[in-house]
Motif scaffolding. Sequence first.
Motif: not given
Length: 194
Positions: A185-189
């Motif tokens: 999720s952090r990478i996608r954000k």
Amino acid sequence: MDFKPLIENISKHVILNPEEISVFKRFWKVRTFKKGDYLLRNGDVCRYDNYVLSGALKAFYINAASGDEEIVYFAIDDWWATDIDSFSKQKPSIYSIQAIEDSTVLQISYSSFQNMLVEIPKLERYFRIILESYLGTLQQRIVYNNVFTAEHRYYDFLETYPKIASRVPQYLIASYLGVSAEFISRIRKKNKSS
């Protein structure tokens, strides 16, 4: 019964004549699985080799220490879903295979598989090529897990398996990569904000 995808897959490596195709078809059965159904459970012997006509499956084991589900591989249309070690040696499997979408597969039993190879010897070459490809993928995965960062592995997964990435939930991809769903999720954000 729709054999066309499997025959086309085989014909990339081995050409079967019409008589061989007719013999080949006798050994296979179509099975359908609802989302959540198991094709194989940990501890059972893998009695069937499975070619996926449609749907998506996950092979996984439960980590005894953490209790977490750890993904071994995914299989979608035109892929194979089998515990090769359990199937070839007819011994209990160390992992499970479960449908993550409604799925249709062509199945062949161990004894039928052996008989098919006797009747159509050129298929030995096809299955050797499939196994070599699978082994190469496993070796690459070992290297990637030991050498590359989790972020690099995630981007490589998206590039190498775009069809799987578009169909499989992120938390399962995270399990396959050995990272948390929060990490993905952090990478996608981060990508959205760039």
